[in-house]
Design a protein around this motif. Sequence first.
Motif, PDB file in Angstrom:
ATOM      1  N   HIS A  58      -4.906 -10.116   1.728  1.00 40.03           N
ATOM      2  CA  HIS A  58      -5.380  -9.058   0.846  1.00 40.03           C
ATOM      3  C   HIS A  58      -6.416  -8.185   1.549  1.00 40.03           C
ATOM      4  N   ARG A  59      -7.328  -8.784   2.320  1.00 43.45           N
ATOM      5  CA  ARG A  59      -8.345  -8.016   3.035  1.00 43.45           C
ATOM      6  C   ARG A  59      -7.712  -7.132   4.106  1.00 43.45           C
ATOM      7  N   LYS A  60      -6.666  -7.634   4.743  1.00 48.51           N
ATOM      8  CA  LYS A  60      -5.946  -6.810   5.727  1.00 48.51           C
ATOM      9  C   LYS A  60      -5.339  -5.585   5.048  1.00 48.51           C
ATOM     10  N   GLY A  61      -4.768  -5.801   3.884  1.00 50.76           N
ATOM     11  CA  GLY A  61      -4.190  -4.690   3.147  1.00 50.76           C
ATOM     12  C   GLY A  61      -5.228  -3.659   2.752  1.00 50.76           C
ATOM     13  N   ILE A  62      -6.415  -4.132   2.393  1.00 55.78           N
ATOM     14  CA  ILE A  62      -7.497  -3.221   2.005  1.00 55.78           C
ATOM     15  C   ILE A  62      -7.882  -2.312   3.168  1.00 55.78           C
ATOM     16  N   GLU A  63      -7.837  -2.839   4.393  1.00 54.14           N
ATOM     17  CA  GLU A  63      -8.186  -2.016   5.559  1.00 54.14           C
ATOM     18  C   GLU A  63      -7.301  -0.777   5.626  1.00 54.14           C
ATOM     19  N   LEU A  64      -5.979  -0.955   5.417  1.00 58.56           N
ATOM     20  CA  LEU A  64      -5.074   0.199   5.415  1.00 58.56           C
ATOM     21  C   LEU A  64      -5.320   1.068   4.183  1.00 58.56           C
ATOM     22  N   VAL A  96       0.870  -1.165   0.000  1.00 59.45           N
ATOM     23  CA  VAL A  96       0.000   0.000   0.000  1.00 59.45           C
ATOM     24  C   VAL A  96       0.915   1.225   0.000  1.00 59.45           C
ATOM     25  N   LEU A  97       0.729   2.100  -0.991  1.00 63.07           N
ATOM     26  CA  LEU A  97       1.584   3.274  -1.160  1.00 63.07           C
ATOM     27  C   LEU A  97       0.778   4.548  -0.947  1.00 63.07           C
ATOM     28  N   ASP A  98       1.490   5.643  -0.616  1.00 66.80           N
ATOM     29  CA  ASP A  98       0.819   6.940  -0.566  1.00 66.80           C
ATOM     30  C   ASP A  98       0.921   7.619  -1.929  1.00 66.80           C
ATOM     31  N   GLU A  99       0.471   8.875  -2.023  1.00 64.89           N
ATOM     32  CA  GLU A  99       0.425   9.543  -3.317  1.00 64.89           C
ATOM     33  C   GLU A  99       1.799   9.822  -3.891  1.00 64.89           C
ATOM     34  N   LYS A 158      -7.995   1.595   2.528  1.00 66.10           N
ATOM     35  CA  LYS A 158      -9.203   2.397   2.671  1.00 66.10           C
ATOM     36  C   LYS A 158      -8.945   3.635   3.529  1.00 66.10           C
ATOM     37  N   GLU A 159      -8.146   3.475   4.568  1.00 59.79           N
ATOM     38  CA  GLU A 159      -7.812   4.628   5.422  1.00 59.79           C
ATOM     39  C   GLU A 159      -7.074   5.695   4.626  1.00 59.79           C
ATOM     40  N   VAL A 160      -6.195   5.249   3.730  1.00 57.53           N
ATOM     41  CA  VAL A 160      -5.342   6.179   2.983  1.00 57.53           C
ATOM     42  C   VAL A 160      -6.070   6.768   1.779  1.00 57.53           C
ATOM     43  N   MET A 161      -6.841   5.949   1.075  1.00 56.39           N
ATOM     44  CA  MET A 161      -7.351   6.332  -0.244  1.00 56.39           C
ATOM     45  C   MET A 161      -8.843   6.612  -0.297  1.00 56.39           C
TER      46      MET A 161
END
Length: 530
Positions: free
Chosen positions: A119-125, A100-103, A127-130
Amino acid sequence: MGRTDSGTPIEVYKDVVESDFKIAIGNITPHIAVGWGGGAKMIQSGVCSERITEVTHLNACTMQSVLEVCGSADNADNAIRREMEVIAGRVGLDFIINTVLDENKNMLGVFSGHYIKVHRKGIELAKEVMCPKIPKKADVLISSANPCHVDFWQGCKPYIYSQYGVKESGVLIFLIDGKEGLCGSAPRHDAILRKYSLMTFVLIYEDVKNGKLSDIVGINVPLFHARIRNRVTTICVSNGFTQENAECLGFIYAKSINERKQLGWASGDMPDLYFKASIGTNEEIIYGEEGLIVDLSDMIDKYAPNIKAMFEERPDVKKAVTQPSGKICTLPQVAAKNIHPAWYINVVWMDKLGLNMPENPDELYNVLKMFKEGDPNENGINDEIPMSTGNLNKDVKNFMHNFGVLGSHYIDPETDKVVYGPVQPGFKEGLLWFRKIFADGLLDPESINQQGARLTEKGHNNQLGLAHMWASWLNVGYENQLNMDYEVLVPFEVNGRRIHPGSSGIERGCSAITSKNKYPEATLRWLDML
């Protein structure tokens, strides 16, 4: 490998199927068809046949609503994600590594393990960022296609995501470079976009079912587009798109926001509020007199206590926005006086090369030459950029104080007289200096018209020696502490004085309430709170 329960063929590259251990590496970002990238998507459509890719793309357009799927983390509501994960299971995907990357492409998280659970764990982060929460959808939204801006084949993605921020029946001002037209990155799909992008979903799908199409992948953009095209009125602002390209997508065409603004003045098709719209002095006077812009002069005392207090503290601001007639038709953006970007130089590079802060243009030339030749970022590659900026035409003028000239036109601080800079001897001397550093490869050729993101990328890569910036951390980044490597280039002494451009901090013409607004008092209260 057979078919899934829903009938999707499973056709995967043989080398992948026969490998002993299968690792999929990818990035988790929102995706218009499967909710999120990463996970099983590296198998399908990453290493599958064209036929299965066609089926998956078509199903993504027809089996679900694109606005319900974008950014969805719930697998049960995402038929295409579920299908991909079934295929990945059949293939035997053993392990994933997802980021997961920032802008700015800085890594915020790495997730490794099972292709569904991790993959679902990654989505949690992600969603917070994007996925920032939007308290209320806007009546008018300005949205940029960057970085998917070269054509609409990729630009349709930010266009779809923009729908989350604007009300149904609202106005979307969509900014897209579009220099490669509709399908520059995938030219074989151009004809199908032109033929089908204004047709209804039902008519397009009829042609698909009746076998009238061979380009099944290409039809997915018109199908997606048909689902949302009439949801809002879209004004397409583009330097690269032709009017034909915009109109074949059902968009109103304008080469610039300013052009669209002029159309609004002429037709009366205006928003309730122009915000950060760079309304010119002539526009203020003409359309203020015509009544298209609301006069705020009698409303500020009653509805805008913060603006009133600012006018009392800064009478120069009130003077700047008041027309000769006494009307106040626009509101400014106000910063502290003398706030101005500066030239920042990499002092860490200078220390490594045994250099001192330059005191004149000749010394600066030598410093830049050493930046180019001395490998001060110590990576063994000749990738250093001695001098760079985002807008050379503008920033050449912002360098001229080092030759005794404060820009194109200014008030001389000693004589208090207006000066036209380009006719001063120092301006010519400065142009000759820029010609020299450009000829010697010390000035970044991309400086002629460089996007801010590109300059920032160079800063994050530790490639910049001298650059024009509002603050070093904006273009170099504070996460990696490289911003601490920079200091403001001390202005050179010219004729016994060191000078630097300043400003009043007043940016006129930022906001204007139009005659279309049914609630100008409430809108002014809102502006007063900003």
